[in-house]
Design a protein around this motif. Structure first.
Motif, PDB file in Angstrom:
ATOM      1  N   GLY A  73      83.952 -34.599  13.647  1.00  0.00           N
ATOM      2  CA  GLY A  73      83.100 -35.521  14.400  1.00  0.00           C
ATOM      3  C   GLY A  73      83.578 -35.869  15.786  1.00  0.00           C
ATOM      4  N   GLY A  74      84.543 -35.128  16.319  1.00  0.00           N
ATOM      5  CA  GLY A  74      85.010 -35.369  17.683  1.00  0.00           C
ATOM      6  C   GLY A  74      84.047 -34.804  18.709  1.00  0.00           C
ATOM      7  N   LEU A  75      84.451 -34.866  19.977  1.00  0.00           N
ATOM      8  CA  LEU A  75      83.572 -34.412  21.050  1.00  0.00           C
ATOM      9  C   LEU A  75      84.412 -33.858  22.195  1.00  0.00           C
ATOM     10  CD1 LEU A  75      80.607 -34.338  22.102  1.00  0.00           C
ATOM     11  CD2 LEU A  75      81.035 -36.598  23.079  1.00  0.00           C
ATOM     12  N   PHE A  76      84.029 -32.682  22.699  1.00  0.00           N
ATOM     13  CA  PHE A  76      84.697 -32.044  23.835  1.00  0.00           C
ATOM     14  C   PHE A  76      83.630 -31.750  24.882  1.00  0.00           C
ATOM     15  CE2 PHE A  76      86.414 -28.213  25.998  1.00  0.00           C
ATOM     16  CZ  PHE A  76      87.629 -28.723  26.428  1.00  0.00           C
ATOM     17  N   LEU A  77      83.718 -32.440  26.002  1.00  0.00           N
ATOM     18  CA  LEU A  77      82.751 -32.264  27.086  1.00  0.00           C
ATOM     19  C   LEU A  77      83.441 -31.648  28.299  1.00  0.00           C
ATOM     20  CD1 LEU A  77      81.068 -35.780  26.911  1.00  0.00           C
ATOM     21  CD2 LEU A  77      80.049 -33.635  26.158  1.00  0.00           C
ATOM     22  N   ILE A  78      82.703 -30.822  29.013  1.00  0.00           N
ATOM     23  CA  ILE A  78      83.224 -30.237  30.250  1.00  0.00           C
ATOM     24  C   ILE A  78      82.329 -30.719  31.385  1.00  0.00           C
ATOM     25  CG2 ILE A  78      83.761 -28.116  31.487  1.00  0.00           C
ATOM     26  CD1 ILE A  78      84.060 -26.778  28.718  1.00  0.00           C
ATOM     27  N   SER A  79      82.961 -31.369  32.353  1.00  0.00           N
ATOM     28  CA  SER A  79      82.233 -32.013  33.446  1.00  0.00           C
ATOM     29  C   SER A  79      82.564 -31.354  34.781  1.00  0.00           C
ATOM     30  CB  SER A  79      82.642 -33.492  33.488  1.00  0.00           C
ATOM     31  OG  SER A  79      82.173 -34.105  34.649  1.00  0.00           O
ATOM     32  N   GLY A  80      81.621 -31.414  35.709  1.00  0.00           N
ATOM     33  CA  GLY A  80      81.873 -31.005  37.087  1.00  0.00           C
ATOM     34  C   GLY A  80      82.171 -29.534  37.280  1.00  0.00           C
ATOM     35  N   VAL A  81      81.510 -28.673  36.529  1.00  0.00           N
ATOM     36  CA  VAL A  81      81.768 -27.234  36.621  1.00  0.00           C
ATOM     37  C   VAL A  81      81.249 -26.693  37.960  1.00  0.00           C
ATOM     38  CG1 VAL A  81      81.313 -24.982  35.557  1.00  0.00           C
ATOM     39  CG2 VAL A  81      81.640 -27.005  34.118  1.00  0.00           C
ATOM     40  N   HIS A 114      77.000 -40.180  21.493  1.00  0.00           N
ATOM     41  CA  HIS A 114      77.703 -39.583  20.353  1.00  0.00           C
ATOM     42  C   HIS A 114      78.197 -40.679  19.406  1.00  0.00           C
ATOM     43  CE1 HIS A 114      81.171 -37.611  18.336  1.00  0.00           C
ATOM     44  NE2 HIS A 114      80.339 -36.598  18.284  1.00  0.00           N
ATOM     45  N   GLU A 115      78.720 -41.765  19.983  1.00  0.00           N
ATOM     46  CA  GLU A 115      79.194 -42.902  19.180  1.00  0.00           C
ATOM     47  C   GLU A 115      78.035 -43.507  18.388  1.00  0.00           C
ATOM     48  OE1 GLU A 115      82.342 -44.764  19.123  1.00  0.00           O
ATOM     49  OE2 GLU A 115      83.081 -42.819  19.776  1.00  0.00           O
ATOM     50  N   ILE A 116      76.900 -43.694  19.049  1.00  0.00           N
ATOM     51  CA  ILE A 116      75.731 -44.289  18.388  1.00  0.00           C
ATOM     52  C   ILE A 116      75.259 -43.391  17.242  1.00  0.00           C
ATOM     53  CG2 ILE A 116      73.275 -44.834  18.679  1.00  0.00           C
ATOM     54  CD1 ILE A 116      73.997 -45.864  21.488  1.00  0.00           C
ATOM     55  N   GLU A 117      75.143 -42.082  17.529  1.00  0.00           N
ATOM     56  CA  GLU A 117      74.663 -41.147  16.509  1.00  0.00           C
ATOM     57  C   GLU A 117      75.613 -41.099  15.312  1.00  0.00           C
ATOM     58  OE1 GLU A 117      74.179 -37.507  18.657  1.00  0.00           O
ATOM     59  OE2 GLU A 117      72.482 -38.281  19.789  1.00  0.00           O
ATOM     60  N   ASN A 118      76.897 -41.023  15.572  1.00  0.00           N
ATOM     61  CA  ASN A 118      77.859 -40.966  14.467  1.00  0.00           C
ATOM     62  C   ASN A 118      77.955 -42.294  13.742  1.00  0.00           C
ATOM     63  OD1 ASN A 118      78.345 -38.319  14.892  1.00  0.00           O
ATOM     64  ND2 ASN A 118      80.405 -38.550  15.691  1.00  0.00           N
ATOM     65  N   GLY A 119      77.858 -43.390  14.459  1.00  0.00           N
ATOM     66  CA  GLY A 119      77.864 -44.708  13.832  1.00  0.00           C
ATOM     67  C   GLY A 119      76.683 -44.874  12.900  1.00  0.00           C
ATOM     68  N   ALA A 120      75.516 -44.399  13.343  1.00  0.00           N
ATOM     69  CA  ALA A 120      74.302 -44.500  12.531  1.00  0.00           C
ATOM     70  C   ALA A 120      74.442 -43.654  11.269  1.00  0.00           C
ATOM     71  CB  ALA A 120      73.081 -44.056  13.341  1.00  0.00           C
ATOM     72  N   VAL A 121      75.046 -42.461  11.397  1.00  0.00           N
ATOM     73  CA  VAL A 121      75.235 -41.589  10.240  1.00  0.00           C
ATOM     74  C   VAL A 121      76.173 -42.246   9.237  1.00  0.00           C
ATOM     75  CG1 VAL A 121      76.219 -39.391   9.490  1.00  0.00           C
ATOM     76  CG2 VAL A 121      74.728 -39.466  11.490  1.00  0.00           C
ATOM     77  N   GLU A 122      77.285 -42.808   9.728  1.00  0.00           N
ATOM     78  CA  GLU A 122      78.248 -43.448   8.829  1.00  0.00           C
ATOM     79  C   GLU A 122      77.627 -44.643   8.115  1.00  0.00           C
ATOM     80  OE1 GLU A 122      81.671 -44.346  11.202  1.00  0.00           O
ATOM     81  OE2 GLU A 122      82.028 -42.248  11.664  1.00  0.00           O
ATOM     82  N   GLU A 123      76.816 -45.435   8.813  1.00  0.00           N
ATOM     83  CA  GLU A 123      76.162 -46.588   8.191  1.00  0.00           C
ATOM     84  C   GLU A 123      75.191 -46.136   7.113  1.00  0.00           C
ATOM     85  OE1 GLU A 123      74.443 -48.915  11.309  1.00  0.00           O
ATOM     86  OE2 GLU A 123      76.374 -49.254  12.261  1.00  0.00           O
ATOM     87  N   ASP A 124      74.447 -45.047   7.391  1.00  0.00           N
ATOM     88  CA  ASP A 124      73.511 -44.513   6.389  1.00  0.00           C
ATOM     89  C   ASP A 124      74.245 -44.071   5.136  1.00  0.00           C
ATOM     90  OD1 ASP A 124      71.420 -44.973   8.085  1.00  0.00           O
ATOM     91  OD2 ASP A 124      71.190 -42.890   8.739  1.00  0.00           O
ATOM     92  N   GLU A 125      75.387 -43.410   5.310  1.00  0.00           N
ATOM     93  CA  GLU A 125      76.163 -42.949   4.164  1.00  0.00           C
ATOM     94  C   GLU A 125      76.684 -44.128   3.341  1.00  0.00           C
ATOM     95  OE1 GLU A 125      79.143 -40.436   5.838  1.00  0.00           O
ATOM     96  OE2 GLU A 125      77.756 -38.796   6.190  1.00  0.00           O
ATOM     97  N   GLU A 126      77.107 -45.189   4.018  1.00  0.00           N
ATOM     98  CA  GLU A 126      77.608 -46.365   3.314  1.00  0.00           C
ATOM     99  C   GLU A 126      76.504 -47.030   2.499  1.00  0.00           C
ATOM    100  OE1 GLU A 126      79.433 -48.885   6.203  1.00  0.00           O
ATOM    101  OE2 GLU A 126      81.008 -47.450   6.673  1.00  0.00           O
ATOM    102  N   GLU A 127      75.275 -47.065   3.047  1.00  0.00           N
ATOM    103  CA  GLU A 127      74.171 -47.687   2.337  1.00  0.00           C
ATOM    104  C   GLU A 127      73.810 -46.927   1.068  1.00  0.00           C
ATOM    105  OE1 GLU A 127      70.940 -48.165   5.082  1.00  0.00           O
ATOM    106  OE2 GLU A 127      72.074 -49.500   6.372  1.00  0.00           O
ATOM    107  N   GLU A 128      73.990 -45.572   1.096  1.00  0.00           N
ATOM    108  CA  GLU A 128      73.661 -44.750  -0.052  1.00  0.00           C
ATOM    109  C   GLU A 128      74.636 -44.950  -1.196  1.00  0.00           C
ATOM    110  OE1 GLU A 128      73.312 -40.714   1.264  1.00  0.00           O
ATOM    111  OE2 GLU A 128      71.669 -41.160   2.614  1.00  0.00           O
ATOM    112  N   ASP A 129      75.878 -45.318  -0.888  1.00  0.00           N
ATOM    113  CA  ASP A 129      76.927 -45.454  -1.923  1.00  0.00           C
ATOM    114  C   ASP A 129      76.694 -46.619  -2.835  1.00  0.00           C
ATOM    115  OD1 ASP A 129      78.216 -43.225  -1.100  1.00  0.00           O
ATOM    116  OD2 ASP A 129      79.617 -44.302   0.219  1.00  0.00           O
TER     117      ASP A 129
END
Length: 129
Positions: A73-81, A114-129
């Protein structure tokens, strides 16, 4: 290899202060990217605004960063190419594989999304448990 590192709360900006990313510098870049990741940072922005030339070793270093930070779930961005480097990325079709952004502002926004999307996914998984 000359570079700067700016550690933000959510991510790191790594800026090579070199015009060429070739076989003499690529191993050092790989090493530095892995070191930052080992320090616990899962999101990295590689600011390529100073880099005007990249060879196959440099491209390999970019792929190492993408693979390492893309895990878990990490992120690697390349800027200013720069134009010449972008042409090489397009020829090698790596522009489809790598996460390219125009500038550091856009990179910050991408990290936030990316933080919002991953946060939303983690919250959804917690609700299912």
């Amino acid at each position: 290899m000359k570079y700067s590192i700016d550690k933000k709360e959510q991510y790191v900006i790594f800026t090579p202060m070199e015009e060429k990313l070739d076989s003499t510098l690529a191993p050092k870049l790989k090493s530095e990217l892995l070191t930052v990741h080992a320090e616990g940072y899962e999101k990295l922005v590689l600011d390529m605004s100073h880099v005007k030339y990249v060879d196959s070793s440099g491209l390999s270093a970019l792929l190492v960063g993408d693979r390492e930070y893309g895990n878990n779930g990490g992120l690697f961005l390349i800027s200013g190419v720069q134009d010449h480097v972008l042409k090489l990325l397009k020829i090698s079709m790596l522009d489809k594989k790598l996460n390219l952004v125009n500038d550091l502002e856009e990179a910050g926004e991408a990290v936030f999304m990316h933080e919002i999307e991953n946060g939303a996914v983690e919250e959804d998984e917690e609700e299912e448990d």
